[in-house]
Write a protein that holds these residues in place. Structure first.
Motif, PDB file in Angstrom:
ATOM      1  N   CYS A   1      19.237  -0.647  17.798  1.00  0.00           N
ATOM      2  CA  CYS A   1      18.359  -1.099  18.897  1.00  0.00           C
ATOM      3  C   CYS A   1      19.082  -0.767  20.190  1.00  0.00           C
TER       4      CYS A   1
ATOM      5  N   CYS B   1      16.196  -1.611  24.867  1.00  0.00           N
ATOM      6  CA  CYS B   1      15.408  -0.950  25.920  1.00  0.00           C
ATOM      7  C   CYS B   1      14.266  -1.816  26.444  1.00  0.00           C
TER       8      CYS B   1
ATOM      9  N   CYS C   1       9.427  -2.952  23.581  1.00  0.00           N
ATOM     10  CA  CYS C   1       8.602  -3.800  22.722  1.00  0.00           C
ATOM     11  C   CYS C   1       8.139  -5.048  23.463  1.00  0.00           C
TER      12      CYS C   1
HETATM   13  S1  SF4 Z   1      11.748  -1.107  21.479  1.00  0.00           S
HETATM   14 FE1  SF4 Z   1      12.604  -3.173  21.180  1.00  0.00          FE
HETATM   15  S2  SF4 Z   1      13.526  -3.108  19.117  1.00  0.00           S
HETATM   16 FE2  SF4 Z   1      13.244  -0.968  19.770  1.00  0.00          FE
HETATM   17  S3  SF4 Z   1      15.176  -0.386  20.733  1.00  0.00           S
HETATM   18 FE3  SF4 Z   1      13.828  -1.139  22.364  1.00  0.00          FE
HETATM   19  S4  SF4 Z   1      14.380  -3.335  22.540  1.00  0.00           S
HETATM   20 FE4  SF4 Z   1      15.176  -2.612  20.564  1.00  0.00          FE
END
Ligand code: SF4
Ligand code: SF4
Length: 509
Positions: free
Chosen positions: A143, A146, A149
């Motif tokens: 992870c 980022c 989500c």
């Molecule tokens: S989208 Fe969510 S789960 Fe995927 S890397 Fe980014 S923070 Fe982590």
């Protein structure tokens, strides 16, 4: 690298076919005793790791109310499940954000909720076994924190914060990651991620002065440790030697030169990056930030400007005030924070991003550009996660999106946006952020770059884009590594100030 292949582009970006267990064997290197101990963590996995991990989890749940809410609030609606670039690229269901959270949530239920204590199987609660701990290590290092989500979660659950908590717990029992912990150790010991000592930096800067003089005929300075300078520039150490990063450093220096701004770098705080955020450890985050405060106090600067680095800007914008006293909200009981508050010039934003600085100067008509110097480029812009979803620029909503684009449009004639659902707050991670920019995770990094590569390919095909600008040192390093695997030229990626550098007219004003 020879056996690393890029996944095929998807014709229509739909939820990928699941490949359970696809990435379960992918494990970032574990830190050695020496690396962990240098940060004050246990050298290796302690005998009583189970009890210590649960105790640390309890501490974090009481300290961070948000973490407890994230553990309790998820309704498993699935809105986040296909939003993670690592899930899209690897197809491993454990890389769905909701599944990543559930790795911790299942343990939380077992030890911190009544139903989980009484009827664990009924509520999906799990004991923290060694197998579960290993699963945490592997998937919490898949992870990049980022936060894409969380943009799609109706409850705003932030998986990045769960990942940070998991890494903090792992470090507390002696199960730290080599890459991040080794880098933090170098910052404490030498002052930057790369372990470049002051004299080596001085040599590099002198070489840059000579190169720029040869290119432009102008004496553009790259000063270091100059007491009484107006601006202290804190920039990622990659800017000192890596390609294409160094071209942006040249761009910053030209902007300071052209606007007559006295500025300096610091040999003690020669690093903007702060990997303390990646491992979720407040003490490390603060210790790294304090180097910058110390440098600012010793040099007597009036302003602090941050170079092109995504997570560094997030730390500076969101946390420096309480960590070190730069910005509003400094601790009234912290003598050094108060000294810094008195010293800095509050007519300016503190801290300020280099893009804010340049855009402000463009607005004051203090810079001139020959836009045709960038005519060989058809440019697009990749928003970096920590800038897009963890900070702001300027004094208006969305400034972090508009200001870098405005600069590009001021210095170049050809600009094209990528697909709207993949830029601004919905931008995809480059695939190498959050402490994952290490070759032991190259397979993950290549797969995680898939969504960005797909949309880049679209603008290449439709508009002939041949340059992707970004304002993050990690994005630049990640893209130059993985883009050739997708068939792109690595020189297609570069900084916004690289474009500024190409077009700026020196000595005009
Ligand atoms: S989208 Fe969510 S789960 Fe995927 S890397 Fe980014 S923070 Fe982590
Ligand atoms: S979108 Fe939010 S509530 Fe829905 S499954 Fe994901 S984390 Fe849970």
């Amino acid at each position: 690298m020879a056996d690393i292949a890029a996944p095929a582009y998807r014709i229509i970006p739909i939820i990928p076919v699941l490949k359970p267990g696809a990435m379960e064997g992918v494990k970032s290197f574990v830190a050695s005793d020496k690396i962990n101990e240098a940060l004050g963590f246990p050298g290796h996995l302690v005998d009583d790791w189970h009890d210590r991990a649960i105790a640390r989890m309890g501490e974090l749940l009481s300290k961070y109310r948000s973490l407890r809410v994230y553990m309790d609030a998820c309704v498993h609606c699935g809105a986040c499940s296909d939003k993670c670039h690592y899930f899209i690229g690897t197809q491993d269901p454990k890389n769905m954000p909701v599944a990543r959270q559930d790795l911790m949530r299942s343990v939380y239920r077992r030890y911190f909720t009544l139903p989980g204590k009484l009827f664990p199987k009924l509520v999906g609660a799990r004991d923290l076994t060694r197998e579960v701990l290993d699963e945490w290590y592997n998937y919490y290092h898949q992870c990049s924190e980022c936060r894409r989500c969380s943009v799609f979660c109706p409850y705003g659950i932030d998986t990045a914060e769960v990942t940070m908590a998991a890494r903090e717990i792992l470090d507390s029992v002696g199960y730290g990651q080599k890459y991040s912990n080794e880098i933090i150790g170098k910052v404490h010991k030498i002052g930057n991620n790369l372990g470049l000592p002051g004299p080596a930096l001085q040599d590099t800067l002198q070489g840059l002065e000579e190169d720029v003089k040869e290119d432009t005929g102008t004496d553009v300075r790259f000063p270091m440790d100059v007491k009484g300078a107006e601006v202290l520039l804190i920039t990622p150490s990659a800017d000192f030697f890596a390609e294409p990063h160094i071209d942006s450093l040249i761009g910053y220096a030209k902007v300071f030169h052209a606007t007559g701004t006295s500025w300096t770098l610091s040999s003690m705080a020669s690093e903007a990056a702060n990997f303390g955020i990646f491992i979720g450890n407040y003490d490390q985050l603060r210790k790294i930030a304090l180097r910058i405060r110390q440098a600012a106090l010793e040099l007597g600067v009036k302003r602090i400007v941050v170079g092109e680095c995504g997570h560094a800007w997030r730390v500076a914008y969101s946390f420096w005030n309480t960590l070190s006293g730069v910005g509003e909200g400094a601790d009234p009981n912290d003598r050094f924070a108060q000294m810094l508050q008195k010293q800095l010039d509050h007519r300016y934003k503190q801290p300020m991003h280099i893009c804010e600085f340049t855009w402000d100067m463009i607005g004051r008509n203090a810079l001139s550009f020959d836009k045709e110097a960038n005519d060989k480029h058809i440019i697009t812009f990749h928003d970096s996660c920590n800038v897009a979803r963890g900070s702001r620029m300027g004094d208006f909503a969305g400034g972090q999106f508009e200001i870098p684009r405005n600069i590009i449009k001021a210095v170049a004639n050809n600009f094209v946006e990528m697909s709207p659902e993949t830029i601004r707050e919905q931008t995809f991670c480059c695939g190498g952020g959050g402490g994952l920019l290490t070759d032991d995770l190259i397979d993950l990094r290549v797969k995680g770059a898939l969504p960005r590569m797909e949309v880049l390919q679209q603008v290449v095909d439709e508009h002939g884009v041949n340059f992707m600008a970004t304002i993050c040192a990690i994005c630049k390093a990640q893209f130059t590594k993985v883009m050739p695997i997708y068939g792109f030229d690595r020189r297609m990626v570069g900084g916004v100030h690289q474009l500024v550098s190409n077009a700026i007219i020196l000595g005009d004003k």
